[in-house]
Design an enzyme around this catalytic site. Structure first.
Site, PDB file in Angstrom:
ATOM      1  N   HIS A 137     -25.923  74.932  33.082  1.00 20.79           N
ATOM      2  CA  HIS A 137     -25.653  75.521  34.397  1.00 20.79           C
ATOM      3  C   HIS A 137     -25.257  76.993  34.254  1.00 20.79           C
ATOM      4  O   HIS A 137     -24.938  77.459  33.162  1.00 20.79           O
ATOM      5  CB  HIS A 137     -24.513  74.769  35.103  1.00 20.79           C
ATOM      6  CG  HIS A 137     -23.184  74.979  34.438  1.00 20.79           C
ATOM      7  ND1 HIS A 137     -22.829  74.342  33.272  1.00 20.79           N
ATOM      8  CD2 HIS A 137     -22.141  75.795  34.761  1.00 20.79           C
ATOM      9  CE1 HIS A 137     -21.623  74.738  32.908  1.00 20.79           C
ATOM     10  NE2 HIS A 137     -21.182  75.627  33.775  1.00 20.79           N
ATOM     11  N   ASP A 139     -22.412  79.537  36.316  1.00 21.37           N
ATOM     12  CA  ASP A 139     -21.235  79.258  37.133  1.00 21.37           C
ATOM     13  C   ASP A 139     -21.453  79.625  38.598  1.00 21.37           C
ATOM     14  O   ASP A 139     -22.050  80.648  38.899  1.00 21.37           O
ATOM     15  CB  ASP A 139     -20.025  80.029  36.580  1.00 21.37           C
ATOM     16  CG  ASP A 139     -19.661  79.566  35.177  1.00 21.37           C
ATOM     17  OD1 ASP A 139     -19.694  78.343  34.931  1.00 21.37           O
ATOM     18  OD2 ASP A 139     -19.338  80.421  34.328  1.00 21.37           O
ATOM     19  N   HIS A 295     -25.282  78.021  30.478  1.00 19.46           N
ATOM     20  CA  HIS A 295     -24.496  77.536  29.342  1.00 19.46           C
ATOM     21  C   HIS A 295     -24.200  76.059  29.501  1.00 19.46           C
ATOM     22  O   HIS A 295     -24.318  75.497  30.592  1.00 19.46           O
ATOM     23  CB  HIS A 295     -23.212  78.356  29.177  1.00 19.46           C
ATOM     24  CG  HIS A 295     -22.333  78.378  30.392  1.00 19.46           C
ATOM     25  ND1 HIS A 295     -22.537  79.241  31.443  1.00 19.46           N
ATOM     26  CD2 HIS A 295     -21.260  77.632  30.744  1.00 19.46           C
ATOM     27  CE1 HIS A 295     -21.627  79.043  32.371  1.00 19.46           C
ATOM     28  NE2 HIS A 295     -20.831  78.050  31.981  1.00 19.46           N
ATOM     29  N   ARG A 309     -10.394  80.471  31.498  1.00 18.09           N
ATOM     30  CA  ARG A 309     -11.610  81.141  31.938  1.00 18.09           C
ATOM     31  C   ARG A 309     -11.344  81.924  33.215  1.00 18.09           C
ATOM     32  O   ARG A 309     -10.702  81.410  34.144  1.00 18.09           O
ATOM     33  CB  ARG A 309     -12.705  80.093  32.210  1.00 18.09           C
ATOM     34  CG  ARG A 309     -14.057  80.708  32.511  1.00 18.09           C
ATOM     35  CD  ARG A 309     -14.972  79.692  33.177  1.00 18.09           C
ATOM     36  NE  ARG A 309     -14.425  79.280  34.461  1.00 18.09           N
ATOM     37  CZ  ARG A 309     -15.000  78.380  35.255  1.00 18.09           C
ATOM     38  NH1 ARG A 309     -16.094  77.775  34.888  1.00 18.09           N
ATOM     39  NH2 ARG A 309     -14.458  78.063  36.426  1.00 18.09           N
TER      40      ARG A 309
END
Ligand code: FE2
Length: 332
Positions: A137, A139, A295, A309
């Protein structure tokens, strides 16, 4: 203003040439192996704006960049994620992302997602999938204003396992025939984040409507973006669909859309020569451009894994018909 693409990678970026780096693969990933190269010093330097600008350009060119054993604080990480976008011309109204099911009392504030193996297995639906490749995917592409740059520091890792893989959207585009590229350039896709509405319902919480940009304030998280977009920093075309959130190609029938998306997802997951796989060491930092990469994590470990993150928001994705491809720009 878009920054012109360079024909030679890191050495062209003058301010970064003082740091040792090498390319992880020919098409994606650059590694800064020297532990004395600290992002904390970079963001505090007197020429921080120049350094962070050049870092942003490098990340947009190479897709993902890695730094070893970093002492970056969460505050510096937030500043870096916002500056990467600001210094490469993102809209003033685009700030750091706050996740739709983030909590007001989150440990480091709503802009910091704690990536933890405690919930990751259930969240990713890994147990219900039969193939690891189901996790690819980019983000938050379900937002009107999705991510530009993401900064992740993994501080707690299993002894072995838990690698992350990134794939290059530039190279995925370049591998298609000119006829197919042209076909895809006329298409748009629907990206859907309603999985978070379901999560919110289960948790008995409201969807956070303050998600870092005024355009991202609806509780309905569905967005339409071109299938091929232009990265505003490199002015290069990239394939912009992902298995995580892209649900339909709008101009096609349901059957055609399912077939095409399945083909494109396999195109990304089965071409391992457009991917880089990173084995983390504690406190390594990865910075990637969500507009040009996908990723996926690797859930092959049993020990605890955790990281922080932060995701910046960019602009509305677009296709500039006059932009070019990475291979064309590099004369490959
Ligand atoms: Fe992600």
């Amino acid at each position: 203003m878009p920054t012109a693409v360079t024909t030679s990678p890191p050495s062209f970026l003058a301010s970064l040439s003082q740091y040792e780096s090498y390319e992880a693969t020919p098409v994606i990933g650059t590694i800064f192996p020297d532990r004395t190269t600290q992002l904390s010093q970079l963001v505090e330097a007197s020429n921080a704006d120049e350094l962070v600008h050049d870092l942003a350009v490098l990340v947009s060119q190479r897709g993902v960049v890695f730094f070893k054993e970093q002492d970056l604080t969460v505050e510096q990480q937030k500043r870096l994620a916002q500056k990467l976008g600001e210094l490469t011309g993102k809209p003033e109204t685009s700030k750091l992302y706050m996740h739709p099911i983030s909590r007001l009392d989150a440990e480091f504030g709503r802009e910091v997602s704690v990536i933890t193996s405690k919930t990751a297995v259930n969240k990713s639906g890994h147990l219900t999938r039969s193939r690891a490749s189901g996790g690819w995917h980019s983000d938050n592409t379900y937002e009107q204003i999705p991510s530009d740059y993401a900064v992740l520091r993994m501080h707690t890792l299993p002894g072995i396992g838990g690698d992350t893989l990134w794939a290059s959207g530039y190279e995925a585009y370049d591998r298609l025939s000119p006829a197919y590229q042209k076909f895809l350039e006329g298409l748009t896709a629907t990206h859907d984040g309603s999985i978070f509405n379901e999560h919110a319902k289960k948790l008995g919480i409201e969807i956070n409507t303050d998600r870092g940009a005024p355009e991202n304030s609806s509780t309905e998280m569905v967005a339409v973006h071109p299938v091929i977009i232009t990265n505003p920093v490199t002015n290069l075309k990239t394939l912009f669909i992902n298995r995580g959130f892209t649900k339909k190609i709008n101009e096609l029938t349901t059957d055609e859309s399912e077939n095409l998306l399945e083909y494109l997802y396999r195109h990304i997951s089965e071409n391992h020569d457009l991917q880089v796989r990173y084995r983390w060491q504690p406190n390594d930092v990865a910075i990637w451009d969500n507009r040009v990469t996908l990723h996926t994590a690797t859930h092959d470990f049993t020990e605890y894994r955790e990281g922080y993150r932060v995701i910046g928001l960019g602009g509305k994705p677009y296709l500039d018909p006059n932009s070019t491809s990475r291979r064309t720009a590099l004369n490959l």
